[in-house]
Scaffold this motif. Structure first.
Motif, PDB file in Angstrom:
ATOM      1  N   VAL A 145       0.747 -25.630 -43.863  1.00 24.24           N
ATOM      2  CA  VAL A 145      -0.011 -26.304 -44.907  1.00 24.24           C
ATOM      3  C   VAL A 145      -1.454 -26.374 -44.420  1.00 24.24           C
ATOM      4  O   VAL A 145      -1.706 -26.404 -43.201  1.00 24.24           O
ATOM      5  N   PRO A 146      -2.423 -26.371 -45.334  1.00 21.34           N
ATOM      6  CA  PRO A 146      -3.833 -26.365 -44.904  1.00 21.34           C
ATOM      7  C   PRO A 146      -4.198 -27.481 -43.934  1.00 21.34           C
ATOM      8  O   PRO A 146      -4.981 -27.264 -43.012  1.00 21.34           O
ATOM      9  N   THR A 147      -3.611 -28.648 -44.089  1.00 18.30           N
ATOM     10  CA  THR A 147      -3.968 -29.777 -43.229  1.00 18.30           C
ATOM     11  C   THR A 147      -3.454 -29.647 -41.797  1.00 18.30           C
ATOM     12  O   THR A 147      -3.874 -30.400 -40.927  1.00 18.30           O
ATOM     13  N   ALA A 148      -2.569 -28.684 -41.535  1.00 18.86           N
ATOM     14  CA  ALA A 148      -2.013 -28.524 -40.183  1.00 18.86           C
ATOM     15  C   ALA A 148      -2.533 -27.289 -39.460  1.00 18.86           C
ATOM     16  O   ALA A 148      -2.070 -26.977 -38.364  1.00 18.86           O
ATOM     17  N   MET A 149      -3.500 -26.609 -40.029  1.00 18.28           N
ATOM     18  CA  MET A 149      -3.999 -25.364 -39.430  1.00 18.28           C
ATOM     19  C   MET A 149      -4.539 -25.565 -38.008  1.00 18.28           C
ATOM     20  O   MET A 149      -4.420 -24.679 -37.176  1.00 18.28           O
ATOM     21  N   GLU A 150      -5.104 -26.704 -37.724  1.00 19.14           N
ATOM     22  CA  GLU A 150      -5.639 -26.958 -36.383  1.00 19.14           C
ATOM     23  C   GLU A 150      -4.568 -27.462 -35.423  1.00 19.14           C
ATOM     24  O   GLU A 150      -4.740 -27.405 -34.207  1.00 19.14           O
ATOM     25  N   TYR A 151      -3.449 -27.944 -35.951  1.00 14.73           N
ATOM     26  CA  TYR A 151      -2.386 -28.492 -35.108  1.00 14.73           C
ATOM     27  C   TYR A 151      -1.614 -27.398 -34.384  1.00 14.73           C
ATOM     28  O   TYR A 151      -1.368 -27.500 -33.178  1.00 14.73           O
ATOM     29  N   TYR A 152      -1.209 -26.368 -35.084  1.00 11.82           N
ATOM     30  CA  TYR A 152      -0.290 -25.383 -34.507  1.00 11.82           C
ATOM     31  C   TYR A 152      -0.829 -24.655 -33.276  1.00 11.82           C
ATOM     32  O   TYR A 152      -0.073 -24.452 -32.316  1.00 11.82           O
ATOM     33  N   PRO A 153      -2.104 -24.276 -33.215  1.00 12.60           N
ATOM     34  CA  PRO A 153      -2.584 -23.678 -31.953  1.00 12.60           C
ATOM     35  C   PRO A 153      -2.482 -24.634 -30.769  1.00 12.60           C
ATOM     36  O   PRO A 153      -2.275 -24.198 -29.634  1.00 12.60           O
ATOM     37  N   LYS A 154      -2.553 -25.927 -31.015  1.00  8.31           N
ATOM     38  CA  LYS A 154      -2.462 -26.917 -29.934  1.00  8.31           C
ATOM     39  C   LYS A 154      -1.059 -27.004 -29.338  1.00  8.31           C
ATOM     40  O   LYS A 154      -0.891 -27.497 -28.231  1.00  8.31           O
ATOM     41  N   VAL A 155      -0.047 -26.544 -30.090  1.00 11.06           N
ATOM     42  CA  VAL A 155       1.330 -26.630 -29.601  1.00 11.06           C
ATOM     43  C   VAL A 155       1.928 -25.251 -29.328  1.00 11.06           C
ATOM     44  O   VAL A 155       3.140 -25.087 -29.309  1.00 11.06           O
ATOM     45  N   GLY A 156       1.056 -24.255 -29.110  1.00  5.97           N
ATOM     46  CA  GLY A 156       1.521 -22.965 -28.620  1.00  5.97           C
ATOM     47  C   GLY A 156       1.589 -21.825 -29.614  1.00  5.97           C
ATOM     48  O   GLY A 156       1.938 -20.707 -29.238  1.00  5.97           O
ATOM     49  N   PHE A 157       1.260 -22.060 -30.875  1.00  2.87           N
ATOM     50  CA  PHE A 157       1.281 -20.968 -31.850  1.00  2.87           C
ATOM     51  C   PHE A 157      -0.041 -20.207 -31.818  1.00  2.87           C
ATOM     52  O   PHE A 157      -1.095 -20.788 -31.569  1.00  2.87           O
ATOM     53  N   SER A 158       0.025 -18.902 -32.053  1.00  2.00           N
ATOM     54  CA  SER A 158      -1.194 -18.125 -32.220  1.00  2.00           C
ATOM     55  C   SER A 158      -1.328 -17.761 -33.698  1.00  2.00           C
ATOM     56  O   SER A 158      -0.333 -17.522 -34.385  1.00  2.00           O
ATOM     57  N   LYS A 159      -2.562 -17.744 -34.171  1.00  2.00           N
ATOM     58  CA  LYS A 159      -2.819 -17.452 -35.582  1.00  2.00           C
ATOM     59  C   LYS A 159      -2.711 -15.947 -35.813  1.00  2.00           C
ATOM     60  O   LYS A 159      -3.226 -15.153 -35.037  1.00  2.00           O
ATOM     61  N   GLU A 160      -2.040 -15.576 -36.888  1.00  2.00           N
ATOM     62  CA  GLU A 160      -1.869 -14.174 -37.254  1.00  2.00           C
ATOM     63  C   GLU A 160      -2.566 -13.908 -38.582  1.00  2.00           C
ATOM     64  O   GLU A 160      -2.546 -14.752 -39.469  1.00  2.00           O
ATOM     65  N   ASN A 161      -3.147 -12.765 -38.699  1.00  2.00           N
ATOM     66  CA  ASN A 161      -3.830 -12.398 -39.940  1.00  2.00           C
ATOM     67  C   ASN A 161      -3.200 -11.168 -40.582  1.00  2.00           C
ATOM     68  O   ASN A 161      -3.876 -10.369 -41.189  1.00  2.00           O
ATOM     69  N   ARG A 162      -1.899 -11.039 -40.450  1.00  2.00           N
ATOM     70  CA  ARG A 162      -1.236  -9.861 -40.989  1.00  2.00           C
ATOM     71  C   ARG A 162       0.024 -10.216 -41.766  1.00  2.00           C
ATOM     72  O   ARG A 162       1.032  -9.530 -41.692  1.00  2.00           O
TER      73      ARG A 162
END
Length: 132
Positions: free
Chosen positions: A107-124
């Motif tokens: 969800v848009p409000t959690a976009m900054e949370y997930y990298p903090k807990v080990g996820f990497s952002k994907e653009n594909r």
């Protein structure tokens, strides 16, 4: 306050609806039957409890050997800074094992949370949106 985590304790649809509404998770909480079916058709659910109160949930669909879709991650606003979300993700990772990737749509409000807990952002990624 002791947090109890479980792989076996499935909350009622009403408990889930209350948590999702409190957490601001955009799900069809007006449709109890649909919420119930979402959980009946998921094959990995991790819950967090304080006594009888549901305070967090990780709901997934996985094949156990390649991919795990983390469909829902919700934490009660009263417990947001206690590490429940991070622990639910850790337990999910432990359960699916090292061979399995975990992916999600944030969800848009959690976009900054997930990298903090080990996820990497994907653009594909690609999506066909639901009609209802």
């Amino acid at each position: 306050m002791e947090i109890a985590y479980s792989f076996d304790r499935i909350p009622t649809a009403q408990q889930i609806i209350e948590l999702y509404n409190a957490a601001g998770l955009p799900r069809p909480t007006h449709d109890e039957k649909r919420i119930q079916q979402m959980y009946e058709n998921s094959n990995l659910v991790v819950t967090a409890w304080v006594g009888e109160q549901l305070v967090g949930v990780s709901r997934c669909i996985t094949d156990w050997v390649w991919s795990c879709y983390l469909a829902d991650l919700a934490v009660s606003p009263d417990h947001k800074t206690t590490g429940i979300g991070k622990r639910l993700i850790e337990l999910t990772k432990e359960k699916v094992g090292e061979q399995t990737m975990i992916l999600l749509l944030s969800v848009p409000t959690a976009m900054e949370y997930y990298p903090k807990v080990g996820f990497s952002k994907e653009n594909r990624s690609f999506i066909i949106h639901r009609e209802k």
